[in-house]
Design a protein around this motif. Structure first.
Motif, PDB file in Angstrom:
ATOM      1  N   GLN A 191      -1.908 -32.369   5.349  1.00 33.17           N
ATOM      2  CA  GLN A 191      -2.855 -32.197   4.296  1.00 33.17           C
ATOM      3  C   GLN A 191      -3.495 -30.649   4.481  1.00 33.17           C
ATOM      4  OE1 GLN A 191      -5.786 -34.980   2.289  1.00 33.17           O
ATOM      5  NE2 GLN A 191      -7.163 -33.639   3.221  1.00 33.17           N
ATOM      6  N   ILE A 192      -3.386 -29.975   3.358  1.00 33.08           N
ATOM      7  CA  ILE A 192      -3.956 -28.750   3.178  1.00 33.08           C
ATOM      8  C   ILE A 192      -5.035 -28.656   2.138  1.00 33.08           C
ATOM      9  CG2 ILE A 192      -3.128 -26.346   2.814  1.00 33.08           C
ATOM     10  CD1 ILE A 192      -0.651 -26.898   3.714  1.00 33.08           C
ATOM     11  N   GLY A 193      -6.288 -28.410   2.764  1.00 33.69           N
ATOM     12  CA  GLY A 193      -7.271 -28.466   1.486  1.00 33.69           C
ATOM     13  C   GLY A 193      -7.525 -27.097   0.979  1.00 33.69           C
ATOM     14  N   VAL A 194      -7.458 -26.724  -0.426  1.00 35.96           N
ATOM     15  CA  VAL A 194      -7.676 -25.329  -0.802  1.00 35.96           C
ATOM     16  C   VAL A 194      -8.438 -25.513  -2.027  1.00 35.96           C
ATOM     17  CG1 VAL A 194      -4.956 -24.762  -0.227  1.00 35.96           C
ATOM     18  CG2 VAL A 194      -5.613 -25.916  -2.578  1.00 35.96           C
ATOM     19  N   SER A 195      -8.938 -24.253  -2.163  1.00 37.61           N
ATOM     20  CA  SER A 195     -10.058 -24.263  -3.403  1.00 37.61           C
ATOM     21  C   SER A 195      -9.179 -23.747  -4.678  1.00 37.61           C
ATOM     22  CB  SER A 195     -11.070 -22.912  -3.266  1.00 37.61           C
ATOM     23  OG  SER A 195     -10.472 -21.931  -3.046  1.00 37.61           O
ATOM     24  N   ASP A 196      -8.165 -22.935  -4.818  1.00 35.18           N
ATOM     25  CA  ASP A 196      -7.343 -22.506  -5.765  1.00 35.18           C
ATOM     26  C   ASP A 196      -5.797 -23.124  -5.547  1.00 35.18           C
ATOM     27  OD1 ASP A 196      -5.652 -20.947  -7.561  1.00 35.18           O
ATOM     28  OD2 ASP A 196      -7.127 -19.255  -7.512  1.00 35.18           O
ATOM     29  N   ALA A 197      -5.338 -23.961  -6.319  1.00 32.55           N
ATOM     30  CA  ALA A 197      -3.913 -24.687  -6.188  1.00 32.55           C
ATOM     31  C   ALA A 197      -2.911 -23.716  -6.584  1.00 32.55           C
ATOM     32  CB  ALA A 197      -3.954 -25.811  -7.044  1.00 32.55           C
ATOM     33  N   ALA A 198      -3.313 -22.770  -7.370  1.00 33.12           N
ATOM     34  CA  ALA A 198      -2.000 -21.682  -7.980  1.00 33.12           C
ATOM     35  C   ALA A 198      -1.860 -20.882  -6.899  1.00 33.12           C
ATOM     36  CB  ALA A 198      -2.811 -21.142  -9.251  1.00 33.12           C
ATOM     37  N   VAL A 199      -2.931 -20.526  -6.389  1.00 34.13           N
ATOM     38  CA  VAL A 199      -2.530 -19.274  -5.172  1.00 34.13           C
ATOM     39  C   VAL A 199      -2.015 -20.203  -3.889  1.00 34.13           C
ATOM     40  CG1 VAL A 199      -3.839 -17.945  -3.208  1.00 34.13           C
ATOM     41  CG2 VAL A 199      -4.637 -17.843  -5.717  1.00 34.13           C
ATOM     42  N   ILE A 212       3.291 -32.544  -1.455  1.00 29.37           N
ATOM     43  CA  ILE A 212       4.352 -31.278  -1.236  1.00 29.37           C
ATOM     44  C   ILE A 212       5.348 -31.762  -0.451  1.00 29.37           C
ATOM     45  CG2 ILE A 212       4.361 -29.413   0.510  1.00 29.37           C
ATOM     46  CD1 ILE A 212       1.358 -29.649   0.624  1.00 29.37           C
ATOM     47  N   THR A 213       6.793 -31.082  -1.116  1.00 31.11           N
ATOM     48  CA  THR A 213       7.848 -31.659  -0.700  1.00 31.11           C
ATOM     49  C   THR A 213       8.356 -30.180  -0.090  1.00 31.11           C
ATOM     50  OG1 THR A 213       8.174 -32.994  -2.466  1.00 31.11           O
ATOM     51  CG2 THR A 213      10.210 -32.306  -1.341  1.00 31.11           C
ATOM     52  N   THR A 214       9.062 -30.451   1.227  1.00 30.66           N
ATOM     53  CA  THR A 214       9.629 -29.180   1.981  1.00 30.66           C
ATOM     54  C   THR A 214      11.135 -29.595   1.603  1.00 30.66           C
ATOM     55  OG1 THR A 214       9.873 -30.349   3.906  1.00 30.66           O
ATOM     56  CG2 THR A 214       7.817 -29.457   3.600  1.00 30.66           C
ATOM     57  N   PRO A 215      11.879 -28.222   1.973  1.00 34.74           N
ATOM     58  CA  PRO A 215      13.661 -28.330   1.681  1.00 34.74           C
ATOM     59  C   PRO A 215      14.083 -29.273   3.026  1.00 34.74           C
ATOM     60  CG  PRO A 215      12.711 -26.045   1.863  1.00 34.74           C
ATOM     61  CD  PRO A 215      11.462 -26.919   2.167  1.00 34.74           C
ATOM     62  N   ASP A 216      13.303 -29.327   3.891  1.00 36.40           N
ATOM     63  CA  ASP A 216      13.885 -30.265   5.042  1.00 36.40           C
ATOM     64  C   ASP A 216      13.851 -31.780   4.896  1.00 36.40           C
ATOM     65  OD1 ASP A 216      14.650 -31.326   7.545  1.00 36.40           O
ATOM     66  OD2 ASP A 216      13.727 -30.110   8.569  1.00 36.40           O
ATOM     67  N   GLU A 217      14.783 -32.494   4.442  1.00 34.60           N
ATOM     68  CA  GLU A 217      15.003 -33.884   4.302  1.00 34.60           C
ATOM     69  C   GLU A 217      14.136 -34.614   5.298  1.00 34.60           C
ATOM     70  OE1 GLU A 217      18.772 -35.362   3.647  1.00 34.60           O
ATOM     71  OE2 GLU A 217      19.131 -33.850   1.918  1.00 34.60           O
ATOM     72  N   LYS A 218      14.251 -34.162   6.778  1.00 31.54           N
ATOM     73  CA  LYS A 218      13.535 -35.054   7.888  1.00 31.54           C
ATOM     74  C   LYS A 218      12.245 -34.613   7.897  1.00 31.54           C
ATOM     75  CE  LYS A 218      18.154 -35.017  10.078  1.00 31.54           C
ATOM     76  NZ  LYS A 218      18.773 -34.522  11.284  1.00 31.54           N
ATOM     77  N   SER A 219      11.510 -33.780   7.234  1.00 36.83           N
ATOM     78  CA  SER A 219      10.227 -33.242   7.221  1.00 36.83           C
ATOM     79  C   SER A 219       9.170 -34.065   7.049  1.00 36.83           C
ATOM     80  CB  SER A 219       9.939 -32.031   6.505  1.00 36.83           C
ATOM     81  OG  SER A 219       8.487 -31.666   6.595  1.00 36.83           O
ATOM     82  N   VAL A 220       8.034 -34.365   7.743  1.00 37.05           N
ATOM     83  CA  VAL A 220       7.016 -35.064   7.141  1.00 37.05           C
ATOM     84  C   VAL A 220       6.395 -34.566   5.797  1.00 37.05           C
ATOM     85  CG1 VAL A 220       4.393 -35.705   7.716  1.00 37.05           C
ATOM     86  CG2 VAL A 220       6.173 -35.573   9.580  1.00 37.05           C
ATOM     87  N   MET A 221       5.951 -35.607   4.930  1.00 39.54           N
ATOM     88  CA  MET A 221       5.425 -35.279   3.562  1.00 39.54           C
ATOM     89  C   MET A 221       3.934 -34.815   3.817  1.00 39.54           C
ATOM     90  SD  MET A 221       7.983 -35.829   1.137  1.00 39.54           S
ATOM     91  CE  MET A 221       6.814 -36.185  -0.211  1.00 39.54           C
ATOM     92  N   GLY A 222       3.709 -34.199   2.695  1.00 40.79           N
ATOM     93  CA  GLY A 222       2.130 -33.758   2.720  1.00 40.79           C
ATOM     94  C   GLY A 222       1.626 -33.769   1.408  1.00 40.79           C
ATOM     95  N   GLY A 223       0.181 -33.052   1.539  1.00 43.36           N
ATOM     96  CA  GLY A 223      -0.312 -33.229   0.215  1.00 43.36           C
ATOM     97  C   GLY A 223      -1.187 -31.972   0.171  1.00 43.36           C
ATOM     98  N   LEU A 224      -1.543 -31.368  -0.995  1.00 42.48           N
ATOM     99  CA  LEU A 224      -2.569 -30.249  -1.361  1.00 42.48           C
ATOM    100  C   LEU A 224      -3.794 -30.894  -1.701  1.00 42.48           C
ATOM    101  CD1 LEU A 224      -2.282 -27.334  -0.924  1.00 42.48           C
ATOM    102  CD2 LEU A 224      -1.676 -27.205  -3.541  1.00 42.48           C
ATOM    103  N   ALA A 225      -4.797 -31.022  -1.136  1.00 50.12           N
ATOM    104  CA  ALA A 225      -6.058 -31.213  -1.444  1.00 50.12           C
ATOM    105  C   ALA A 225      -6.839 -30.162  -2.183  1.00 50.12           C
ATOM    106  CB  ALA A 225      -6.983 -31.908  -0.210  1.00 50.12           C
ATOM    107  N   VAL A 226      -6.693 -30.264  -3.688  1.00 49.95           N
ATOM    108  CA  VAL A 226      -7.515 -29.084  -4.315  1.00 49.95           C
ATOM    109  C   VAL A 226      -9.063 -29.431  -4.515  1.00 49.95           C
ATOM    110  CG1 VAL A 226      -7.367 -28.204  -6.606  1.00 49.95           C
ATOM    111  CG2 VAL A 226      -5.320 -29.001  -5.570  1.00 49.95           C
ATOM    112  N   GLY A 227      -9.575 -28.135  -4.270  1.00 48.22           N
ATOM    113  CA  GLY A 227     -11.230 -28.364  -4.379  1.00 48.22           C
ATOM    114  C   GLY A 227     -11.949 -28.873  -3.172  1.00 48.22           C
ATOM    115  N   GLN A 228     -11.232 -28.962  -2.020  1.00 52.85           N
ATOM    116  CA  GLN A 228     -11.860 -29.093  -0.680  1.00 52.85           C
ATOM    117  C   GLN A 228     -11.844 -28.049   0.139  1.00 52.85           C
ATOM    118  OE1 GLN A 228     -10.429 -32.406   1.319  1.00 52.85           O
ATOM    119  NE2 GLN A 228      -9.934 -33.642  -0.656  1.00 52.85           N
TER     120      GLN A 228
END
Length: 112
Positions: free
Chosen positions: A8-16, A38-54
């Motif tokens: 997980q990645i916490g961000v204040s500005d999702a567009a940036v 979040i989807t990465t180009p590597d099929e074997k990669s762990v999935m993730g999320g963008l936590a906006v406003g954190q």
């Protein structure tokens, strides 16, 4: 169980963040405005999320069988629970903890 299953990645500005990670790594994003998958180009990669406003953070999340029990064991071992066990609207339970050095990470339990 007990492997890294999410980040997980916490961000204040999702567009940036979308522009930065998209251009840098080719990641794509979907979902609602508050939490974007979040989807990465590597099929074997762990999935993730963008936590906006954190507050800014980048953490890994470990898949566990019992979030409350792991929180108790973490505290007994010198860690601290930052976010108490919480169940999301679609079922998974998560918590955020630190190790004795203050390193922040997440744990989650898939929905039953």
């Amino acid at each position: 169980m007990n492997g890294i299953g999410w980040f997980q990645i916490g961000v204040s500005d999702a567009a940036v963040a979308r522009r930065f990670y998209g251009e840098l790594f080719g990641w794509t994003f979907g979902g609602d405005e508050a939490y974007q998958m979040i989807t990465t180009p590597d099929e074997k990669s762990v999935m993730g999320g963008l936590a906006v406003g954190q507050p800014g953070h980048a953490i890994f999340c470990v898949v566990v069988q019992d979030v409350p029990a792991v929180c108790e064991r973490a505290e007994a071992a010198g860690g601290k629970v930052l976010v108490q066990p919480t169940t999301t609207g679609d079922g998974p339970m998560f918590a955020n903890i630190t190790d004795p050095e203050g390193n922040h990470f997440g744990i989650f339990q898939p929905r039953a």
